[in-house]
Design a protein around this motif. Structure first.
Motif, mmCIF file in Angstrom:
data_model
loop_
_atom_site.group_PDB
_atom_site.id
_atom_site.type_symbol
_atom_site.label_atom_id
_atom_site.label_comp_id
_atom_site.label_asym_id
_atom_site.label_seq_id
_atom_site.Cartn_x
_atom_site.Cartn_y
_atom_site.Cartn_z
ATOM 1 N N ASP A 19 0.852 -1.189 0.000
ATOM 2 C CA ASP A 19 0.000 0.000 0.000
ATOM 3 C C ASP A 19 0.884 1.234 0.000
ATOM 4 O O ASP A 19 1.556 1.538 0.984
ATOM 5 C CB ASP A 19 -0.917 0.010 1.219
ATOM 6 N N SER A 111 -4.321 -0.682 7.986
ATOM 7 C CA SER A 111 -5.233 -1.170 6.963
ATOM 8 C C SER A 111 -5.619 -2.599 7.332
ATOM 9 O O SER A 111 -5.221 -3.110 8.385
ATOM 10 C CB SER A 111 -4.570 -1.116 5.590
ATOM 11 N N LYS A 145 -7.254 3.062 6.857
ATOM 12 C CA LYS A 145 -7.816 2.656 5.575
ATOM 13 C C LYS A 145 -9.292 2.351 5.786
ATOM 14 O O LYS A 145 -9.661 1.581 6.674
ATOM 15 C CB LYS A 145 -7.102 1.407 5.065
ATOM 16 N N SER A 166 -8.285 6.920 3.961
ATOM 17 C CA SER A 166 -8.046 6.623 2.550
ATOM 18 C C SER A 166 -8.830 5.388 2.156
ATOM 19 O O SER A 166 -9.066 4.492 2.968
ATOM 20 C CB SER A 166 -6.554 6.415 2.262
ATOM 21 N N ASN A 168 -8.774 2.807 -1.283
ATOM 22 C CA ASN A 168 -8.002 2.580 -2.504
ATOM 23 C C ASN A 168 -8.894 2.198 -3.676
ATOM 24 O O ASN A 168 -9.634 1.212 -3.607
ATOM 25 C CB ASN A 168 -6.960 1.485 -2.278
#
Length: 404
Positions: A19, A111, A145, A166, A168
């Motif tokens: 990541d 994450s 995450k 965040s 992705n």
């Protein structure tokens, strides 16, 4: 730290390395002796930047690398034959506090693979951040995450405790996502980004804290057939629609037992670097995405020259530009002139007519700029029309990976 916990840490720190949205700064590694906790490639301490520009050391780990999803490009997909591990919420909290008290880290990047359900996984991530803040009075940096399929309420809770969120996107096109990650939906991911943007802007207007460092995402480079132009169009759209702080690029890394539809080799690392340079032009140099795309060949950025120089070589008729007269937008397009140097030039020329010696004091990379600019005592004539101009400029640039 006992052997069982150390094993988990090594597995889940290694699993988190793919990541890129927690980017390494390349700063010197902290050392605590041979095999100690300062080894960034062994226990997951990496470096990143805070919104005010400080470089901080982060513990970068996954809560677990078990996952319900089977994304073809992911080493942690459910069909992957990798060693698995899972932290409890308390274990992540204890490790973070222990490392923080020993001054090994200044923050946490957390994450996770998807376990049980998106809501359950998101709840576990939120519990880590909430426990750190409420039970331990932790004031360090936290990047969480978020799981796009999780309930909006849980994502809102994450923003209350984390400095940055965040989610992705991974692949730049809907077609790529459908092909390699059919269990994910581009619309769901973008809806989560939109929700986060709304909450961040509401908090700013009300002067309260909600993910104060904004949100970011990651795009994988070279996993599907997307060109660099496709990547940049998606990047520009994400900045415009969701006000992302950063889009990170991560070169695809071939993984064992993957589908034959994926590339057998990783893309050139220079390709990732060129995308970061193009992203910099979008964010700081007032370039439009189609300007950059127009300087590509078949949609791919030139690996020999940076995107700014590639654009200048494609648009030689617009050069040279007069530093004493040209507007800021055009000066930003001169190879070798950084944004700070341009701002210094604009300020200085209000009081004097700039000569070459003046420019040398204002810019540290003037040699590359000389064929493209005019000063009071410098006129390159037809140098931009020279057939060997590219060759003259490429060789020294190929020795380094700096932005410009």
């Amino acid at each position: 730290m006992d052997e069982r916990l150390t094993r988990k840490l090594r597995i889940l720190a290694d699993a988190a390395k793919y990541d890129a949205s927690c980017a390494s700064s390349g700063a010197p590694k902290r050392s605590a002796g041979r095999g100690g906790i300062g080894s960034t490639n062994r226990i997951g301490i990496c470096h990143s930047y805070t919104p005010d520009g400080r470089c901080v050391s982060l513990l970068k780990i996954l809560l677990t690398n078990y996952c319900l999803f089977d994304c073809a490009y992911c080493i942690n997909r459910r069909s992957s034959n990798v060693e698995r591990a899972r932290f409890s919420v308390q274990e992540v909290v204890d490790i973070t506090i222990a490392f923080y008290k020993r001054n090994y880290i200044e923050g946490l990047f957390l994450s996770s693979g998807i376990i049980r359900s998106p809501d359950y996984t998101m709840e576990q991530l939120v519990l880590v951040a909430k426990s750190l803040r409420q039970q331990h009075g932790y004031r360090g940096y936290i990047h969480l995450k978020t799981i796009p399929e999780a309930s909006p309420w849980l994502v809102e809770q994450a923003g209350l405790w984390a400095d940055r969120l965040s989610v992705n996107l991974e692949l730049p096109t809907d077609e790529g996502l459908k092909s390699f990650a059919p269990e994910k939906q581009a619309g769901t991911i973008k809806a989560a980004m939109g929700q986060m943007r709304e909450r961040i802007e509401e908090a700013e207007a009300e002067r309260r804290s909600f993910s104060p460092a904004g949100q970011s995402t990651q795009l994988i480079v070279g996993a599907d057939g997307a060109s660099d132009a496709d990547m940049l169009r998606t990047t520009a759209n994400l900045y415009d629609r969701y006000a992302l702080r950063r889009v990170y690029f991560s070169a695809f890394s071939p993984i064992p037992d993957s589908t034959s539809r994926l590339p057998a080799k990783a893309p050139p690392l220079q390709r990732e670097n060129r995308l970061y340079q193009a992203d910099w032009l979008l964010r700081h140099y007032e370039f439009g995405v189609e300007e950059i795309a127009s300087a590509t060949e078949g949609g791919m950025l030139d690996l020999e020259v940076d995107p700014k120089l590639a654009w200048a070589l494609k648009n030689r008729a617009r050069f040279p530009v007069d530093v004493n007269k040209a507007d800021r937008e055009m000066l930003l397009r001169v190879p070798g002139l950084g944004a700070r140097a341009v701002d210094k030039i604009v300020r200085a020329r209000r009081h004097t007519t700039l000569r070459l010696d003046d420019l040398k004091r204002l810019s540290g990379a003037l040699k590359r700029s000389l064929p493209f600019l005019i000063a009071a005592d410098h006129h390159p004539g037809g140098s931009t029309d020279r057939a060997d101009l590219r060759a003259r400029l490429v060789q020294p640039a190929a020795k380094q990976l700096a932005l410009f």
